[in-house]
Motif scaffolding. Sequence first.
Motif, PDB file in Angstrom:
ATOM      1  N   TRP A 172     -28.909  13.803 101.974  1.00  0.00           N
ATOM      2  CA  TRP A 172     -28.589  12.959 103.132  1.00  0.00           C
ATOM      3  C   TRP A 172     -29.807  12.799 104.039  1.00  0.00           C
ATOM      4  O   TRP A 172     -30.072  11.697 104.539  1.00  0.00           O
ATOM      5  N   ARG A 188     -32.128  10.416 102.476  1.00  0.00           N
ATOM      6  CA  ARG A 188     -31.596   9.056 102.556  1.00  0.00           C
ATOM      7  C   ARG A 188     -31.882   8.438 103.927  1.00  0.00           C
ATOM      8  O   ARG A 188     -32.233   7.249 104.032  1.00  0.00           O
ATOM      9  N   LEU A 189     -31.736   9.223 104.984  1.00  0.00           N
ATOM     10  CA  LEU A 189     -32.057   8.719 106.316  1.00  0.00           C
ATOM     11  C   LEU A 189     -33.534   8.377 106.427  1.00  0.00           C
ATOM     12  O   LEU A 189     -33.912   7.335 106.981  1.00  0.00           O
ATOM     13  N   TRP A 230     -34.482  12.572 111.381  1.00  0.00           N
ATOM     14  CA  TRP A 230     -33.529  13.675 111.499  1.00  0.00           C
ATOM     15  C   TRP A 230     -34.335  14.925 111.847  1.00  0.00           C
ATOM     16  O   TRP A 230     -35.283  15.254 111.149  1.00  0.00           O
ATOM     17  N   LEU A 244     -24.711  14.189 110.594  1.00  0.00           N
ATOM     18  CA  LEU A 244     -25.575  13.715 109.512  1.00  0.00           C
ATOM     19  C   LEU A 244     -24.777  12.916 108.495  1.00  0.00           C
ATOM     20  O   LEU A 244     -25.209  11.846 108.038  1.00  0.00           O
ATOM     21  N   ARG A 304     -23.870   9.400 109.461  1.00  0.00           N
ATOM     22  CA  ARG A 304     -24.999   8.468 109.449  1.00  0.00           C
ATOM     23  C   ARG A 304     -25.484   8.164 108.035  1.00  0.00           C
ATOM     24  O   ARG A 304     -26.017   7.076 107.784  1.00  0.00           O
ATOM     25  N   ALA A 305     -25.322   9.100 107.116  1.00  0.00           N
ATOM     26  CA  ALA A 305     -25.897   8.937 105.774  1.00  0.00           C
ATOM     27  C   ALA A 305     -24.927   8.370 104.768  1.00  0.00           C
ATOM     28  O   ALA A 305     -25.340   7.695 103.817  1.00  0.00           O
TER      29      ALA A 305
END
Length: 668
Positions: free
Chosen positions: A392, A395-396, A403, A460, A463-464
Motif C-alpha cells: 500500500w 502504491r501511494l 506516507w 493507509l 487511501r490505497a
Amino acid sequence: MPPAAPVLTARVGLVVGAVLAVAVALLAAVVAGITAPSGLADPGAVTRWGTPVVTALGELAGAVVVGALLLLAAVLPRGTGRAASDGRAWPATTLVAAVAAGVWTIAAIGDLVLGYATVSGTPPSAAGFGSELGLFVTQVPLGRTLVALVVVAALVCVFALLVATPRGALATGLLALAALALQSQTGHAAGDANHDLAVTSMFLHLVGAAVWIGGLAALALVAHRLGDDLGPAAARFSPIAGWAYLALAVSGTVNAALRVDGPGDLLGTDYGRLLVAKVLLFALLGLAGLGHRRAVIPRLAPTASGRVPPLFWRLVAVELAVMGAVSGLAAVLGDTPPPVPQAPTGELTPAEIVTGHPLPPRPTTELWLTTFRWDLLVAFGCAAALVVYLRWVLRLRARGDRWPVARTLSAVVGLLLLAWVTSGGPAVYGHVLFSAHMIQHMIMVMVVPIFLALAAPVTLASRALPVRKDGSRGPREWLLGTVHSRWASFFANPLVAAVNFAGSMVVFYYTPAFEYALTTTLGHLLMVVHFTLAGYLFVNALVGIDPGPSRPGYPIRLVLLFGTMVFHAFFGVALVTQETLLVPEWFGLLGRPWGPSALEDQRDGGAIAWGISEVPMLALAIAIAIQWTRDDERTARREDRAADRDGGKELAEYNAMLARMADRDGAR
C-alpha cells in the motif's frame, strides 16, 4: 457454440476434476495399501474403497462452498442496472454454494460412518453397528467432532439458500470456516505430538485449498452470467488465489516437516512418495495459475456474441483437473501412516501430559531471544499484514502521494513484535510460567497496540485501496463499513475502550477463559485477537490517527489513561497478595525442577503486571501531552492567520466589549 455450451463446459470441467480426484485417491490408496484387507479387524471392502472416495468428494464440495461464498462476499457485483452487469451471477452463485453444501453434508455423513468402521474394524453391515456408532458420536471426541462437522455443513446448506447480501455471505462463510476448523482436528493432526502446530497448519492448508479450488470452480460455473464483469471478477480473484497458494505452500511445508524426517522418508515410504507426487502436482498447479493470471486475465472480454472466450475455458479445465488430482492425493495422505510417529512415544513427563510439549530448560536471556515454537496462524497473519502494508505504501508513492516513514517503521516494529511475542520466548515460557505469560500478555495488550495505532493502517488502506463502483464489496468497502458501523463506534468509544482494555483482564484471568486459552488452540487465538484489538482501540482513542472514535478533550484523555493505570496497579496487587493458584491443574502440575514455586511465580506475574504497565502508560501520557501542545500551537497559528486576514477584527471587538463593560462598572 450454442448458448448452453459455456455452462456445459464448466460442468464438464468440474466433473472431470471430481472424477480425477476420486481416481487419483483410489490409485494412491492402492499404492499405499489402504484398500488391502487388514486382517482380523477388517472394516470391509466398502469401507476400504469408499473412504478415499467420500473424503475426496467431501473436500472438493467443501472447497466449492467456501469459494462460492467468497465470490458473493468480495468479488461479484449484485447489479448496477447495466445489461451486462444485472446481477444474474449472484443468485446462481448462492445456488452453487447451497448444492455444494448439500453434497458436503452427505459426504460428511459418509465420512462419519466409514470413519467409525475404520477405527473399530467393523463393517457397517455388522450387527450392532448402529448402536456402537451412537456411542462413538456421543462418547468419543473424534466422533463428536465428525458429527459436529455434519451439523455445521447442513446449516451452511440452509443458510446459503437464504443469502441475499455480502454480509450474509460473509457470515455463512465464517460458518463454513468453522467446519474446516473441525475438519483440521481429525486425521493425523488429532494425535500429533505437536498438536497445536499440526492443527493450525492443517487449518491453514484447508482454507488455502478451499479458497483457490472452490473459488475457481464457482467462478467457472457462473462465468457465463457475468458479461462484461468477467474480466474484473477474474482480476479480483487472482490475488486471492495467489495468497491461497502461498498459504498452501507454507502450511504444506510445515505439515511435511512434522511427518517426514529427511530425504530417506520421501522416497523410501508410501507416505513420502505420495507427498512427492503431491508437491509436483502442486508446482504444476502454481505454474498453471501464474499462466492464467498473465495470459488470460488481460484478454478476458466477452466475444461479440457475449460468450466467454474459449481460452478461459481451456485454462480453467486444465487447472481444475490438476486441482482434482491434488485433492485426491491429499485425501489419501490423510489416511496414510506417516514415517514419523505422530503420537508421543516413551514415558511422558508431567509437562508433556499437561501442555503437550516438553518442559523447556531454565530461561536465560539467550533462550528468551532465540527459542521459538511457531504460532503459525498469527505468524502468517503478521507476515501477510506486513507485505500488504508495504505494498500500500508503494502504491501511494507510485501515484505521487507521501506516507510518513515513521508510520511505516511503526507498522514493521509492531507486527514483528507481535509475531515474536506469540511465537518466541514469551510464548514458549508463557506456557509453563505465569510470570512469562504475564510478560507476553502485557507486551501484546500494551506495547504492540501503540505501534499499530501509530502506523494508521485504516487511514493507509482507505487511501490505497481502490473504490468499487459495480455494487460489489471490496476490501475498502468492507473496512470502512466495519469502521463506521454501530458496533465499531460503540467499542471505539473512548470510555468503552478504556473499560474493555482494563476490565477484560479481570474477566479473562478470573473466569474459565484463561484455562480455555491455555488448553485449546481456538482459545489461544481468540486471546491474541481480543487483547491486541482491545489495546489498539484504546490507544487509537487516545493518540491514534485512524478514524473511528469521537475523541474527547485532552484532559479527559489523561483522566482515562490514569484511571486504567490505577486499575492495572490494583490488578497487580491482587495477584501479588492472592493465596490461591490460578488454573492449578495447569501451572501446579508441570513438575518444574527449576524456578520458583507456582504460587511464587504467580506473585511475580502480579508484580510484572503492576510494573511493566507503567512504561507504556507513561509513553502514552507523554504522547498526549505533546499532541495537546501541538494542538494549542495549531490553534494559535490559525487564529493569527485569521487576524491577519481581517485586521484583528475579532480581537478589536473583544477589546471593545471589555471597554463597554468597564464603562458600565464605572457608571455604577
